[in-house]
Design an enzyme around this catalytic site. Sequence first.
Site, PDB file in Angstrom:
ATOM      1  N   SER A  15      37.400  40.120  36.569  1.00 17.19           N
ATOM      2  CA  SER A  15      38.476  40.346  35.609  1.00 17.19           C
ATOM      3  C   SER A  15      37.939  40.224  34.180  1.00 17.19           C
ATOM      4  O   SER A  15      37.022  40.948  33.804  1.00 17.19           O
ATOM      5  CB  SER A  15      39.625  39.374  35.889  1.00 17.19           C
ATOM      6  OG  SER A  15      40.769  39.700  35.139  1.00 17.19           O
ATOM      7  N   ASP A  55      45.948  47.135  42.226  1.00 19.45           N
ATOM      8  CA  ASP A  55      45.813  46.114  41.179  1.00 19.45           C
ATOM      9  C   ASP A  55      46.947  46.255  40.167  1.00 19.45           C
ATOM     10  O   ASP A  55      47.109  47.305  39.541  1.00 19.45           O
ATOM     11  CB  ASP A  55      44.457  46.262  40.482  1.00 19.45           C
ATOM     12  CG  ASP A  55      44.087  45.059  39.627  1.00 19.45           C
ATOM     13  OD1 ASP A  55      44.974  44.546  38.920  1.00 19.45           O
ATOM     14  OD2 ASP A  55      42.917  44.648  39.666  1.00 19.45           O
ATOM     15  N   HIS A 100      45.245  42.272  42.251  1.00 17.24           N
ATOM     16  CA  HIS A 100      44.269  41.697  41.318  1.00 17.24           C
ATOM     17  C   HIS A 100      43.703  40.369  41.801  1.00 17.24           C
ATOM     18  O   HIS A 100      42.567  40.032  41.474  1.00 17.24           O
ATOM     19  CB  HIS A 100      44.926  41.500  39.952  1.00 17.24           C
ATOM     20  CG  HIS A 100      43.955  41.209  38.846  1.00 17.24           C
ATOM     21  ND1 HIS A 100      43.028  42.128  38.407  1.00 17.24           N
ATOM     22  CD2 HIS A 100      43.752  40.083  38.088  1.00 17.24           C
ATOM     23  CE1 HIS A 100      42.302  41.606  37.429  1.00 17.24           C
ATOM     24  NE2 HIS A 100      42.716  40.364  37.222  1.00 17.24           N
TER      25      HIS A 100
END
Length: 310
Positions: free
Chosen positions: A192, A257, A286
């Site tokens: 991320s 996501d 995610h």
Amino acid sequence: MPEQGPRMNGFSLGELCWLFCCPPCPSRIAAKLAFLPPEPTYTVREMEAPAGTAQPPREEGSGEPAACSLHLSERADWQYSQRELDAVEVFRWRTERGSCLGCMFVRCSPGSRYTVLFSHGNAVDLGQMCSFYIGLGTRINCNIFSYDYSGYGVSSGKPSEKNLYADIEAAWHALRTRYGVTPENIILYGQSIGTVPTVDLASRYECAAVILHSPLMSGLRVAFPDTRKTYCFDAFPSIDKISKVTSPVLIIHGTEDEVIDFSHGLAMYERCPRAVEPLWVEGAGHNDIELYAQYLERLKQFISHELPNS
């Protein structure tokens, strides 16, 4: 793995104006949009030298004694025994911008060739990630080195884009200096927001490999999905740096996501000159890619069979 944070897009018009117009500079965008440091879940304490012995030497550049002990809070969700906890090494290391970072070395596989330099997500710290690191390193036969960004965990300073780049630079040098790990034995892993410093470092240093887990093209493209170019006030422009990465790159992204759209992973893959076969996890969001069997399978295949292991 611990929750990596709330949605980064889906803002109202008023919120978007506040984000990008007060004023429209990358550091302010980054701080407002990307950094959500939790209340620290651990402390690092200097270990006292036994009676009659000298204090341990201080590490160059760290400003702290070499030997420290890790103490986790209940919120760290520790899943192992005291024996595993005792094997986790922690220390502090100073960056060129003045922050003193909390660093962690998890010796999961002493005979392994590779050490993973892991840059975590935006809403966790080392205490929350520690159990995950032990499980991951044991399964992929790698040691894990990680650090907390400025303003996270026990790290001093404030989170910012500039600090993000200085933080991973310091972590890279700490891993090489303190443990003697050479670049050809380091795998950079970013998840991320952690893909941002990972891509930046990989664009400047060659290493064994790079793993990008749910990467973003840039901050502006997350908030405004229709953005087609990088503006001067954009933050985290990884899409413009990925073409400079000369190491093999594995990109992992969930097709569902909800924070960083799947299109970001696709675009990074298409722009990357040394991309290997990616892992697109059908149906994953995610924060749950690690729960799918193909996650570990692809990592093992990449590290054990696609990289040199002699």
